[in-house]
Design a protein around this motif. Structure first.
Motif, PDB file in Angstrom:
ATOM      1  N   ARG A 125      23.943  51.215  44.665  1.00 42.27           N
ATOM      2  CA  ARG A 125      22.579  51.807  44.348  1.00 42.27           C
ATOM      3  C   ARG A 125      22.369  53.501  44.936  1.00 42.27           C
ATOM      4  O   ARG A 125      23.349  54.097  45.550  1.00 42.27           O
ATOM      5  N   VAL A 150      34.731  31.194  35.279  1.00 40.32           N
ATOM      6  CA  VAL A 150      34.689  31.446  36.687  1.00 40.32           C
ATOM      7  C   VAL A 150      35.321  32.826  37.084  1.00 40.32           C
ATOM      8  O   VAL A 150      34.909  33.621  37.895  1.00 40.32           O
ATOM      9  N   ARG A 164      33.769  40.414  38.591  1.00 32.67           N
ATOM     10  CA  ARG A 164      32.514  41.050  38.350  1.00 32.67           C
ATOM     11  C   ARG A 164      31.930  41.563  39.748  1.00 32.67           C
ATOM     12  O   ARG A 164      31.861  42.707  40.267  1.00 32.67           O
ATOM     13  N   LEU A 165      31.919  40.402  40.544  1.00 32.83           N
ATOM     14  CA  LEU A 165      31.412  40.724  41.822  1.00 32.83           C
ATOM     15  C   LEU A 165      32.470  41.431  42.690  1.00 32.83           C
ATOM     16  O   LEU A 165      31.913  42.284  43.287  1.00 32.83           O
ATOM     17  N   LEU A 166      33.701  41.139  42.492  1.00 33.84           N
ATOM     18  CA  LEU A 166      34.642  41.935  43.377  1.00 33.84           C
ATOM     19  C   LEU A 166      34.767  43.434  43.062  1.00 33.84           C
ATOM     20  O   LEU A 166      34.819  44.376  43.968  1.00 33.84           O
ATOM     21  N   GLN A 167      34.318  43.640  41.557  1.00 29.29           N
ATOM     22  CA  GLN A 167      34.397  45.144  41.480  1.00 29.29           C
ATOM     23  C   GLN A 167      33.156  45.786  41.358  1.00 29.29           C
ATOM     24  O   GLN A 167      33.100  46.877  40.919  1.00 29.29           O
ATOM     25  N   GLY A 168      32.033  45.106  42.025  1.00 29.38           N
ATOM     26  CA  GLY A 168      30.713  45.884  42.241  1.00 29.38           C
ATOM     27  C   GLY A 168      30.011  45.935  40.845  1.00 29.38           C
ATOM     28  O   GLY A 168      29.328  47.063  40.787  1.00 29.38           O
ATOM     29  N   ARG A 169      30.375  45.197  39.784  1.00 27.67           N
ATOM     30  CA  ARG A 169      29.734  45.453  38.438  1.00 27.67           C
ATOM     31  C   ARG A 169      28.518  44.600  38.346  1.00 27.67           C
ATOM     32  O   ARG A 169      28.226  43.705  37.273  1.00 27.67           O
ATOM     33  N   VAL A 170      27.962  44.193  39.794  1.00 25.78           N
ATOM     34  CA  VAL A 170      26.736  43.250  39.520  1.00 25.78           C
ATOM     35  C   VAL A 170      25.521  43.916  39.259  1.00 25.78           C
ATOM     36  O   VAL A 170      24.837  43.594  38.362  1.00 25.78           O
ATOM     37  N   GLY A 171      25.299  45.176  39.889  1.00 25.01           N
ATOM     38  CA  GLY A 171      24.305  46.019  39.369  1.00 25.01           C
ATOM     39  C   GLY A 171      24.487  46.406  38.022  1.00 25.01           C
ATOM     40  O   GLY A 171      25.627  46.386  37.342  1.00 25.01           O
ATOM     41  N   GLY A 172      23.112  46.810  37.522  1.00 23.10           N
ATOM     42  CA  GLY A 172      22.887  47.216  36.055  1.00 23.10           C
ATOM     43  C   GLY A 172      24.255  48.378  35.735  1.00 23.10           C
ATOM     44  O   GLY A 172      25.433  48.252  36.009  1.00 23.10           O
ATOM     45  N   LEU A 180      33.858  35.980  39.315  1.00 24.41           N
ATOM     46  CA  LEU A 180      34.136  36.472  40.399  1.00 24.41           C
ATOM     47  C   LEU A 180      34.677  37.874  40.465  1.00 24.41           C
ATOM     48  O   LEU A 180      34.584  38.723  41.266  1.00 24.41           O
ATOM     49  N   ARG A 203      24.014  51.563  36.523  1.00 28.07           N
ATOM     50  CA  ARG A 203      24.183  52.245  37.792  1.00 28.07           C
ATOM     51  C   ARG A 203      24.953  51.383  38.704  1.00 28.07           C
ATOM     52  O   ARG A 203      24.627  50.522  39.254  1.00 28.07           O
ATOM     53  N   ALA A 204      26.168  51.547  38.976  1.00 30.17           N
ATOM     54  CA  ALA A 204      26.906  50.972  40.083  1.00 30.17           C
ATOM     55  C   ALA A 204      26.509  51.132  41.482  1.00 30.17           C
ATOM     56  O   ALA A 204      25.959  52.327  41.828  1.00 30.17           O
TER      57      ALA A 204
END
Lengths: 218, 218
Positions: free
Chosen positions: B217, B198, B204-212, B202, B214-215
DNA sequence: ACTTTTGCACTGACCAGTCAGTTCAAAAAC
DNA sequence: GTTTTTGAACTGACTGGTCAGTGCAAAAGT
Protein backbone atom coordinates in the motif's frame (compact mmCIF):
# COMPACT_ATOMS: atom_id res chain seq x y z
CA UNK A 1 -12.35 -18.51 29.53
CA UNK A 2 -15.74 -16.92 29.61
CA UNK A 3 -17.29 -19.00 26.88
CA UNK A 4 -20.86 -18.61 27.82
CA UNK A 5 -21.69 -15.03 28.29
CA UNK A 6 -24.56 -14.92 25.90
CA UNK A 7 -27.05 -16.95 27.91
CA UNK A 8 -29.74 -14.74 29.28
CA UNK A 9 -30.74 -15.36 32.84
CA UNK A 10 -34.42 -15.05 32.20
CA UNK A 11 -35.37 -17.59 29.55
CA UNK A 12 -36.70 -20.94 30.67
CA UNK A 13 -35.41 -21.42 34.16
CA UNK A 14 -37.52 -20.18 37.00
CA UNK A 15 -34.94 -20.90 39.65
CA UNK A 16 -32.69 -17.91 39.07
CA UNK A 17 -29.30 -18.09 37.34
CA UNK A 18 -27.97 -21.01 39.30
CA UNK A 19 -28.22 -23.41 36.41
CA UNK A 20 -26.54 -21.08 33.95
CA UNK A 21 -23.70 -20.61 36.37
CA UNK A 22 -23.25 -24.36 36.56
CA UNK A 23 -23.26 -24.71 32.80
CA UNK A 24 -20.70 -21.96 32.58
CA UNK A 25 -18.42 -23.74 35.02
CA UNK A 26 -18.79 -26.93 33.01
CA UNK A 27 -17.87 -25.14 29.77
CA UNK A 28 -14.77 -23.72 31.32
CA UNK A 29 -13.69 -27.02 32.78
CA UNK A 30 -14.39 -28.94 29.59
CA UNK A 31 -12.63 -26.54 27.24
CA UNK A 32 -9.38 -26.70 29.16
CA UNK A 33 -9.35 -30.44 29.62
CA UNK A 34 -10.36 -31.27 26.07
CA UNK A 35 -7.79 -28.86 24.67
CA UNK A 36 -5.10 -30.56 26.70
CA UNK A 37 -6.05 -34.17 26.26
CA UNK A 38 -8.54 -34.40 23.43
CA UNK A 39 -12.19 -35.30 23.57
CA UNK A 40 -11.94 -39.04 24.04
CA UNK A 41 -9.16 -38.89 26.59
CA UNK A 42 -11.13 -36.50 28.76
CA UNK A 43 -13.55 -38.17 31.13
CA UNK A 44 -16.82 -36.79 32.36
CA UNK A 45 -15.61 -37.40 35.90
CA UNK A 46 -12.66 -35.11 35.27
CA UNK A 47 -14.86 -32.39 33.86
CA UNK A 48 -17.20 -32.60 36.81
CA UNK A 49 -14.36 -32.56 39.30
CA UNK A 50 -12.66 -29.58 37.68
CA UNK A 51 -15.96 -27.71 37.61
CA UNK A 52 -16.56 -28.55 41.25
CA UNK A 53 -19.85 -30.34 40.68
CA UNK A 54 -21.00 -33.93 40.84
CA UNK A 55 -20.99 -36.13 37.79
CA UNK A 56 -24.76 -36.34 37.80
CA UNK A 57 -24.91 -32.58 37.39
CA UNK A 58 -23.19 -32.85 34.05
CA UNK A 59 -25.95 -35.12 32.84
CA UNK A 60 -28.58 -32.96 34.42
CA UNK A 61 -27.36 -30.04 32.32
CA UNK A 62 -26.34 -31.77 29.11
CA UNK A 63 -27.77 -34.78 27.35
CA UNK A 64 -24.37 -36.35 26.83
CA UNK A 65 -20.66 -35.69 26.73
CA UNK A 66 -20.89 -35.05 22.97
CA UNK A 67 -23.70 -32.56 23.36
CA UNK A 68 -21.73 -30.64 25.94
CA UNK A 69 -18.86 -30.48 23.50
CA UNK A 70 -20.99 -29.43 20.56
CA UNK A 71 -22.56 -26.59 22.50
CA UNK A 72 -19.11 -25.51 23.53
CA UNK A 73 -18.03 -25.41 19.90
CA UNK A 74 -21.01 -23.43 18.71
CA UNK A 75 -20.54 -20.99 21.48
CA UNK A 76 -16.86 -20.37 20.97
CA UNK A 77 -17.02 -19.96 17.22
CA UNK A 78 -19.94 -17.60 17.70
CA UNK A 79 -17.71 -15.36 19.75
CA UNK A 80 -14.93 -15.49 17.16
CA UNK A 81 -17.24 -14.73 14.26
CA UNK A 82 -18.73 -11.78 16.08
CA UNK A 83 -15.29 -10.46 16.85
CA UNK A 84 -14.10 -10.74 13.25
CA UNK A 85 -17.19 -9.09 11.90
CA UNK A 86 -16.91 -6.29 14.40
CA UNK A 87 -13.31 -5.63 13.37
CA UNK A 88 -14.27 -5.53 9.72
CA UNK A 89 -17.17 -3.17 10.31
CA UNK A 90 -15.23 -0.87 12.57
CA UNK A 91 -12.58 -0.50 9.88
CA UNK A 92 -15.19 0.29 7.26
CA UNK A 93 -16.78 2.87 9.56
CA UNK A 94 -13.43 4.56 10.03
CA UNK A 95 -12.92 4.76 6.29
CA UNK A 96 -10.17 2.17 6.07
CA UNK A 97 -9.40 0.11 2.98
CA UNK A 98 -10.22 -3.57 2.61
CA UNK A 99 -6.61 -4.44 3.26
CA UNK A 100 -6.96 -2.47 6.47
CA UNK A 101 -10.00 -4.56 7.26
CA UNK A 102 -8.05 -7.76 6.71
CA UNK A 103 -5.34 -6.43 8.92
CA UNK A 104 -7.83 -5.55 11.64
CA UNK A 105 -9.30 -9.03 11.38
CA UNK A 106 -5.88 -10.56 11.80
CA UNK A 107 -5.50 -8.60 14.97
CA UNK A 108 -8.97 -9.56 16.15
CA UNK A 109 -8.08 -13.19 15.51
CA UNK A 110 -4.91 -12.86 17.53
CA UNK A 111 -6.74 -11.18 20.39
CA UNK A 112 -9.28 -13.98 20.38
CA UNK A 113 -6.64 -16.69 20.42
CA UNK A 114 -4.74 -14.88 23.11
CA UNK A 115 -7.88 -14.76 25.20
CA UNK A 116 -9.19 -18.25 24.50
CA UNK A 117 -6.15 -20.34 23.68
CA UNK A 118 -7.67 -23.56 24.92
CA UNK A 119 -10.70 -23.16 22.73
CA UNK A 120 -8.53 -22.50 19.72
CA UNK A 121 -6.44 -25.58 20.32
CA UNK A 122 -9.50 -27.71 20.61
CA UNK A 123 -11.04 -26.26 17.48
CA UNK A 124 -7.98 -26.87 15.35
CA UNK A 125 -7.54 -30.36 16.68
CA UNK A 126 -11.07 -31.39 15.77
CA UNK A 127 -11.72 -29.42 12.61
CA UNK A 128 -10.39 -31.82 10.01
CA UNK A 129 -11.46 -35.05 11.61
CA UNK A 130 -13.94 -37.19 9.79
CA UNK A 131 -16.34 -39.81 11.06
CA UNK A 132 -17.16 -37.97 14.21
CA UNK A 133 -20.54 -37.12 15.60
CA UNK A 134 -20.13 -33.37 15.59
CA UNK A 135 -18.65 -33.10 12.09
CA UNK A 136 -21.66 -31.32 10.67
CA UNK A 137 -21.77 -28.86 13.54
CA UNK A 138 -18.13 -28.14 12.96
CA UNK A 139 -18.54 -27.54 9.24
CA UNK A 140 -21.38 -25.10 9.70
CA UNK A 141 -19.52 -23.24 12.33
CA UNK A 142 -16.30 -23.14 10.31
CA UNK A 143 -18.08 -21.74 7.30
CA UNK A 144 -19.52 -18.93 9.39
CA UNK A 145 -16.06 -17.82 10.42
CA UNK A 146 -14.38 -18.22 7.04
CA UNK A 147 -17.25 -16.47 5.31
CA UNK A 148 -16.43 -13.25 7.13
CA UNK A 149 -12.97 -13.26 5.61
CA UNK A 150 -14.29 -14.26 2.20
CA UNK A 151 -16.73 -11.36 2.24
CA UNK A 152 -13.97 -8.85 2.78
CA UNK A 153 -11.89 -10.38 0.00
CA UNK A 154 -14.87 -10.23 -2.34
CA UNK A 155 -15.54 -6.61 -1.48
CA UNK A 156 -11.89 -5.81 -1.99
CA UNK A 157 -11.94 -7.28 -5.47
CA UNK A 158 -15.18 -5.52 -6.33
CA UNK A 159 -13.63 -2.24 -5.25
CA UNK A 160 -10.58 -2.91 -7.41
CA UNK A 161 -8.41 -2.87 -4.36
CA UNK A 162 -7.45 -6.52 -4.58
CA UNK A 163 -6.40 -8.44 -7.65
CA UNK A 164 -9.33 -10.15 -9.29
CA UNK A 165 -7.15 -13.17 -9.86
CA UNK A 166 -7.04 -14.23 -6.24
CA UNK A 167 -8.89 -17.36 -5.31
CA UNK A 168 -11.33 -16.29 -2.62
CA UNK A 169 -11.93 -19.49 -0.68
CA UNK A 170 -8.35 -20.66 -0.86
CA UNK A 171 -6.93 -17.30 0.09
CA UNK A 172 -9.36 -17.00 2.97
CA UNK A 173 -8.38 -20.43 4.22
CA UNK A 174 -4.70 -19.58 3.87
CA UNK A 175 -5.13 -16.35 5.81
CA UNK A 176 -7.02 -18.07 8.57
CA UNK A 177 -4.35 -20.75 8.70
CA UNK A 178 -1.58 -18.20 8.81
CA UNK A 179 -3.10 -16.51 11.83
CA UNK A 180 -4.10 -19.75 13.52
CA UNK A 181 -0.78 -21.50 13.27
CA UNK A 182 1.34 -18.45 13.95
CA UNK A 183 -0.71 -17.68 17.04
CA UNK A 184 -0.68 -21.21 18.38
CA UNK A 185 3.05 -21.37 17.84
CA UNK A 186 3.43 -18.07 19.58
CA UNK A 187 1.46 -19.33 22.57
CA UNK A 188 3.17 -22.68 22.70
CA UNK A 189 6.75 -21.88 21.88
CA UNK A 190 7.34 -18.14 22.29
CA UNK A 191 4.83 -16.95 24.87
CA UNK A 192 7.09 -14.04 25.81
CA UNK A 193 6.47 -12.29 22.49
CA UNK A 194 3.92 -9.50 22.48
CA UNK A 195 0.74 -9.53 20.45
CA UNK A 196 2.03 -6.55 18.53
CA UNK A 197 5.10 -8.47 17.47
CA UNK A 198 3.02 -11.28 16.10
CA UNK A 199 0.64 -8.89 14.45
CA UNK A 200 3.48 -7.02 12.79
CA UNK A 201 4.96 -10.21 11.38
CA UNK A 202 1.64 -11.34 9.94
CA UNK A 203 0.82 -7.89 8.65
CA UNK A 204 4.07 -7.82 6.76
CA UNK A 205 3.28 -11.15 5.19
CA UNK A 206 -0.22 -10.04 4.22
CA UNK A 207 0.99 -6.89 2.58
CA UNK A 208 3.78 -8.55 0.66
CA UNK A 209 6.56 -6.75 2.44
CA UNK A 210 8.57 -9.90 2.88
CA UNK A 211 10.78 -9.45 -0.12
CA UNK A 212 13.48 -6.80 0.35
CA UNK A 213 13.46 -3.52 -1.57
CA UNK A 214 12.36 -4.85 -4.91
CA UNK A 215 9.07 -6.56 -4.03
CA UNK A 216 7.14 -4.16 -1.85
CA UNK A 217 7.02 -0.44 -1.87
CA UNK A 218 9.09 1.80 -4.06
CA UNK B 1 -0.33 -44.12 2.57
CA UNK B 2 3.23 -45.32 2.40
CA UNK B 3 4.54 -43.75 5.54
CA UNK B 4 7.38 -46.14 6.10
CA UNK B 5 9.57 -46.16 3.13
CA UNK B 6 12.69 -44.95 4.85
CA UNK B 7 12.92 -47.93 7.19
CA UNK B 8 14.25 -50.04 4.40
CA UNK B 9 17.58 -48.22 4.31
CA UNK B 10 19.18 -50.97 6.33
CA UNK B 11 18.01 -54.33 7.68
CA UNK B 12 17.41 -55.49 4.17
CA UNK B 13 19.06 -58.85 4.70
CA UNK B 14 19.06 -60.90 7.89
CA UNK B 15 15.44 -61.93 7.95
CA UNK B 16 14.09 -58.43 8.57
CA UNK B 17 11.92 -57.97 5.53
CA UNK B 18 8.84 -59.70 6.78
CA UNK B 19 8.80 -57.86 10.03
CA UNK B 20 9.23 -54.52 8.33
CA UNK B 21 6.32 -55.29 6.09
CA UNK B 22 4.15 -55.99 9.12
CA UNK B 23 5.22 -52.78 10.81
CA UNK B 24 4.47 -50.95 7.61
CA UNK B 25 0.97 -52.34 7.48
CA UNK B 26 0.45 -51.36 11.10
CA UNK B 27 1.64 -47.81 10.41
CA UNK B 28 -0.75 -47.46 7.54
CA UNK B 29 -3.67 -48.79 9.50
CA UNK B 30 -2.89 -46.68 12.55
CA UNK B 31 -2.39 -43.42 10.68
CA UNK B 32 -5.76 -43.62 9.00
CA UNK B 33 -7.70 -44.61 12.07
CA UNK B 34 -6.03 -42.11 14.38
CA UNK B 35 -6.48 -39.33 11.85
CA UNK B 36 -10.18 -40.09 11.68
CA UNK B 37 -10.92 -40.72 15.31
CA UNK B 38 -8.04 -39.47 17.37
CA UNK B 39 -5.54 -41.46 19.36
CA UNK B 40 -7.66 -42.30 22.37
CA UNK B 41 -10.72 -43.22 20.40
CA UNK B 42 -8.79 -45.68 18.27
CA UNK B 43 -8.43 -49.16 19.70
CA UNK B 44 -5.56 -51.55 19.20
CA UNK B 45 -8.04 -54.17 18.06
CA UNK B 46 -9.17 -51.86 15.29
CA UNK B 47 -5.62 -51.18 14.17
CA UNK B 48 -4.83 -54.87 14.06
CA UNK B 49 -7.97 -55.68 12.14
CA UNK B 50 -7.42 -52.94 9.58
CA UNK B 51 -3.83 -54.06 9.13
CA UNK B 52 -4.99 -57.63 8.70
CA UNK B 53 -2.90 -59.02 11.52
CA UNK B 54 -3.61 -60.48 14.93
CA UNK B 55 -3.62 -58.32 18.00
CA UNK B 56 -0.68 -60.24 19.41
CA UNK B 57 1.35 -59.14 16.40
CA UNK B 58 0.92 -55.51 17.33
CA UNK B 59 2.51 -56.15 20.69
CA UNK B 60 5.17 -58.35 19.18
CA UNK B 61 6.23 -55.40 17.00
CA UNK B 62 5.63 -52.44 19.29
CA UNK B 63 5.97 -52.10 23.02
CA UNK B 64 2.67 -50.26 23.36
CA UNK B 65 0.04 -48.28 21.53
CA UNK B 66 1.85 -45.04 22.42
CA UNK B 67 5.16 -46.30 21.12
CA UNK B 68 3.56 -47.28 17.85
CA UNK B 69 2.15 -43.79 17.58
CA UNK B 70 5.40 -42.06 18.44
CA UNK B 71 7.33 -44.01 15.86
CA UNK B 72 4.67 -43.14 13.35
CA UNK B 73 5.11 -39.45 14.13
CA UNK B 74 8.87 -39.53 13.87
CA UNK B 75 8.64 -41.40 10.65
CA UNK B 76 6.14 -39.13 8.95
CA UNK B 77 7.82 -35.89 9.89
CA UNK B 78 11.09 -37.37 8.73
CA UNK B 79 9.60 -37.80 5.30
CA UNK B 80 8.25 -34.25 5.26
CA UNK B 81 11.53 -32.72 6.39
CA UNK B 82 13.45 -34.63 3.75
CA UNK B 83 11.01 -33.50 1.11
CA UNK B 84 11.24 -29.83 2.11
CA UNK B 85 15.00 -29.93 2.24
CA UNK B 86 15.17 -31.60 -1.13
CA UNK B 87 12.96 -28.89 -2.65
CA UNK B 88 15.12 -26.16 -1.18
CA UNK B 89 18.36 -27.74 -2.39
CA UNK B 90 17.06 -28.46 -5.84
CA UNK B 91 16.08 -24.82 -6.24
CA UNK B 92 19.52 -23.68 -5.12
CA UNK B 93 21.15 -26.10 -7.55
CA UNK B 94 19.09 -24.69 -10.37
CA UNK B 95 20.14 -21.18 -9.52
CA UNK B 96 16.79 -20.02 -8.15
CA UNK B 97 16.34 -17.25 -5.63
CA UNK B 98 15.38 -17.79 -1.99
CA UNK B 99 11.84 -16.77 -2.76
CA UNK B 100 11.88 -19.45 -5.41
CA UNK B 101 13.06 -21.86 -2.75
CA UNK B 102 10.16 -20.90 -0.48
CA UNK B 103 7.80 -21.35 -3.37
CA UNK B 104 9.24 -24.76 -4.12
CA UNK B 105 8.86 -25.71 -0.48
CA UNK B 106 5.24 -24.65 -0.53
CA UNK B 107 4.72 -26.99 -3.43
CA UNK B 108 6.62 -29.77 -1.71
CA UNK B 109 4.41 -29.28 1.33
CA UNK B 110 1.29 -29.49 -0.79
CA UNK B 111 2.51 -32.62 -2.52
CA UNK B 112 3.24 -34.20 0.83
CA UNK B 113 -0.18 -33.34 2.23
CA UNK B 114 -1.81 -34.54 -0.94
CA UNK B 115 0.00 -37.83 -0.60
CA UNK B 116 -0.32 -38.31 3.14
CA UNK B 117 -3.47 -36.45 4.15
CA UNK B 118 -4.19 -38.69 7.09
CA UNK B 119 -0.77 -38.16 8.57
CA UNK B 120 -1.13 -34.42 8.22
CA UNK B 121 -4.49 -34.41 9.95
CA UNK B 122 -3.14 -36.41 12.81
CA UNK B 123 -0.09 -34.21 13.14
CA UNK B 124 -2.09 -31.00 13.28
CA UNK B 125 -4.54 -32.47 15.73
CA UNK B 126 -1.83 -33.43 18.17
CA UNK B 127 0.73 -30.69 17.73
CA UNK B 128 -0.51 -28.12 20.18
CA UNK B 129 -1.75 -30.46 22.85
CA UNK B 130 -0.10 -30.35 26.19
CA UNK B 131 0.10 -32.94 28.92
CA UNK B 132 0.50 -35.84 26.59
CA UNK B 133 3.10 -38.57 26.69
CA UNK B 134 4.58 -37.86 23.28
CA UNK B 135 4.74 -34.07 23.66
CA UNK B 136 8.53 -33.98 23.67
CA UNK B 137 8.76 -36.21 20.62
CA UNK B 138 6.37 -33.89 18.87
CA UNK B 139 8.31 -30.75 19.72
CA UNK B 140 11.59 -32.13 18.48
CA UNK B 141 10.02 -33.31 15.31
CA UNK B 142 8.21 -30.03 14.72
CA UNK B 143 11.40 -28.04 15.15
CA UNK B 144 13.12 -30.15 12.52
CA UNK B 145 10.48 -29.29 9.96
CA UNK B 146 10.16 -25.59 10.82
CA UNK B 147 13.94 -25.22 10.91
CA UNK B 148 14.13 -25.99 7.20
CA UNK B 149 11.90 -23.02 6.46
CA UNK B 150 13.73 -20.81 8.94
CA UNK B 151 17.06 -21.62 7.29
CA UNK B 152 15.83 -20.45 3.93
CA UNK B 153 14.45 -17.24 5.43
CA UNK B 154 17.75 -16.60 7.17
CA UNK B 155 19.72 -17.18 3.97
CA UNK B 156 17.35 -14.90 2.11
CA UNK B 157 17.97 -12.08 4.57
CA UNK B 158 21.72 -12.64 4.50
CA UNK B 159 21.63 -12.41 0.73
CA UNK B 160 19.67 -9.18 0.93
CA UNK B 161 16.85 -10.78 -0.92
CA UNK B 162 14.41 -10.63 1.97
CA UNK B 163 13.77 -7.71 4.28
CA UNK B 164 15.91 -7.92 7.39
CA UNK B 165 12.92 -6.80 9.41
CA UNK B 166 11.02 -10.02 9.08
CA UNK B 167 10.66 -12.13 12.18
CA UNK B 168 12.13 -15.48 11.24
CA UNK B 169 10.40 -17.90 13.60
CA UNK B 170 7.04 -16.18 13.37
CA UNK B 171 7.15 -15.89 9.61
CA UNK B 172 8.20 -19.51 9.28
CA UNK B 173 5.31 -20.59 11.49
CA UNK B 174 2.91 -18.42 9.52
CA UNK B 175 4.07 -19.88 6.21
CA UNK B 176 3.75 -23.41 7.49
CA UNK B 177 0.30 -22.59 8.80
CA UNK B 178 -0.74 -21.04 5.55
CA UNK B 179 0.16 -24.17 3.63
CA UNK B 180 -1.18 -26.55 6.24
CA UNK B 181 -4.59 -24.99 6.63
CA UNK B 182 -5.08 -24.17 2.98
CA UNK B 183 -4.18 -27.73 2.04
CA UNK B 184 -6.38 -29.35 4.65
CA UNK B 185 -9.23 -27.13 3.60
CA UNK B 186 -8.60 -28.02 0.01
CA UNK B 187 -8.73 -31.73 0.84
CA UNK B 188 -11.73 -31.48 3.08
CA UNK B 189 -13.92 -28.95 1.35
CA UNK B 190 -12.78 -28.53 -2.25
CA UNK B 191 -11.15 -31.80 -3.25
CA UNK B 192 -11.92 -31.15 -6.90
CA UNK B 193 -9.37 -28.34 -7.10
CA UNK B 194 -5.99 -29.17 -8.59
CA UNK B 195 -2.72 -28.94 -6.72
CA UNK B 196 -1.64 -26.25 -9.15
CA UNK B 197 -4.62 -24.11 -8.23
CA UNK B 198 -3.80 -24.29 -4.58
CA UNK B 199 -0.15 -23.67 -5.23
CA UNK B 200 -0.93 -20.63 -7.35
CA UNK B 201 -3.11 -19.13 -4.63
CA UNK B 202 -0.46 -19.59 -1.97
CA UNK B 203 2.31 -18.41 -4.24
CA UNK B 204 0.43 -15.21 -4.88
CA UNK B 205 0.04 -14.65 -1.17
CA UNK B 206 3.71 -15.33 -0.53
CA UNK B 207 4.84 -12.90 -3.16
CA UNK B 208 2.52 -10.12 -2.12
CA UNK B 209 0.51 -10.17 -5.29
CA UNK B 210 -2.77 -9.94 -3.42
CA UNK B 211 -3.22 -6.23 -3.73
CA UNK B 212 -4.34 -5.07 -7.19
CA UNK B 213 -1.89 -3.42 -9.56
CA UNK B 214 -0.03 -1.50 -6.94
CA UNK B 215 1.90 -3.86 -4.66
CA UNK B 216 1.59 -3.26 -0.95
CA UNK B 217 0.00 0.00 0.00
CA UNK B 218 1.03 3.57 -0.38
C1' DA C 1 -46.99 -17.29 61.94
C1' DC C 2 -46.11 -21.93 61.08
C1' DT C 3 -46.26 -26.09 58.86
C1' DT C 4 -46.48 -28.76 54.65
C1' DT C 5 -45.80 -29.42 49.82
C1' DT C 6 -43.65 -28.81 45.47
C1' DG C 7 -40.13 -29.33 42.23
C1' DC C 8 -35.67 -27.70 40.61
C1' DA C 9 -30.81 -28.47 40.94
C1' DC C 10 -27.69 -31.43 42.43
C1' DT C 11 -25.50 -35.79 44.32
C1' DG C 12 -22.56 -39.95 44.15
C1' DA C 13 -22.72 -44.90 44.43
C1' DC C 14 -23.53 -48.11 41.03
C1' DC C 15 -23.78 -50.78 36.54
C1' DA C 16 -22.84 -52.76 32.23
C1' DG C 17 -19.70 -52.41 28.94
C1' DT C 18 -15.00 -51.41 26.92
C1' DC C 19 -10.12 -51.35 26.38
C1' DA C 20 -4.93 -51.82 26.80
C1' DG C 21 -2.10 -55.05 27.70
C1' DT C 22 -0.74 -60.19 28.88
C1' DT C 23 -0.20 -64.94 28.06
C1' DC C 24 0.81 -68.91 25.47
C1' DA C 25 0.51 -73.04 22.73
C1' DA C 26 0.63 -73.94 18.14
C1' DA C 27 1.25 -72.87 13.36
C1' DA C 28 3.54 -70.62 9.60
C1' DA C 29 7.35 -68.57 7.36
C1' DC C 30 12.04 -68.10 6.75
C1' DG D 1 15.95 -74.55 13.92
C1' DT D 2 14.74 -69.99 14.61
C1' DT D 3 11.92 -66.04 13.98
C1' DT D 4 7.57 -64.26 13.44
C1' DT D 5 2.74 -64.54 13.56
C1' DT D 6 -1.66 -66.27 15.18
C1' DG D 7 -5.85 -66.11 17.86
C1' DA D 8 -8.36 -66.63 21.59
C1' DA D 9 -8.87 -66.28 26.51
C1' DC D 10 -8.12 -63.42 30.43
C1' DT D 11 -7.38 -59.48 33.65
C1' DG D 12 -7.97 -55.38 35.90
C1' DA D 13 -8.71 -50.77 35.45
C1' DC D 14 -11.60 -47.38 33.65
C1' DT D 15 -15.86 -45.01 31.51
C1' DG D 16 -20.28 -43.14 29.94
C1' DG D 17 -24.45 -43.06 31.61
C1' DT D 18 -28.21 -44.04 35.30
C1' DC D 19 -31.12 -43.35 39.17
C1' DA D 20 -32.94 -43.25 43.81
C1' DG D 21 -32.34 -39.95 46.96
C1' DT D 22 -30.90 -35.17 49.31
C1' DG D 23 -31.18 -30.15 50.14
C1' DC D 24 -33.52 -26.18 49.91
C1' DA D 25 -36.13 -22.04 48.73
C1' DA D 26 -40.43 -20.52 47.43
C1' DA D 27 -45.45 -21.47 47.20
C1' DA D 28 -49.53 -23.29 49.27
C1' DG D 29 -52.21 -24.50 52.97
C1' DT D 30 -53.65 -23.94 57.86
Amino acid sequence: MTIGAMESSRTVDSGGGRRQATRQKLYEAAVTLIAEQGFSATTVDEIAERAGVAKGTVYYNFASKSVLFEELLRHGVGLLTASLREASERTAREGGSKVDALDAMIRAGLVFIDRYPAFTQLYVAELWRTNRAWQSTLMVVRQQAVAVVEDVLRDGIAAGELSDEIDIPLTAAALVGMVLVAALDWQAFQPERSLDDVHAALSRLLQGRVGGERAGRG
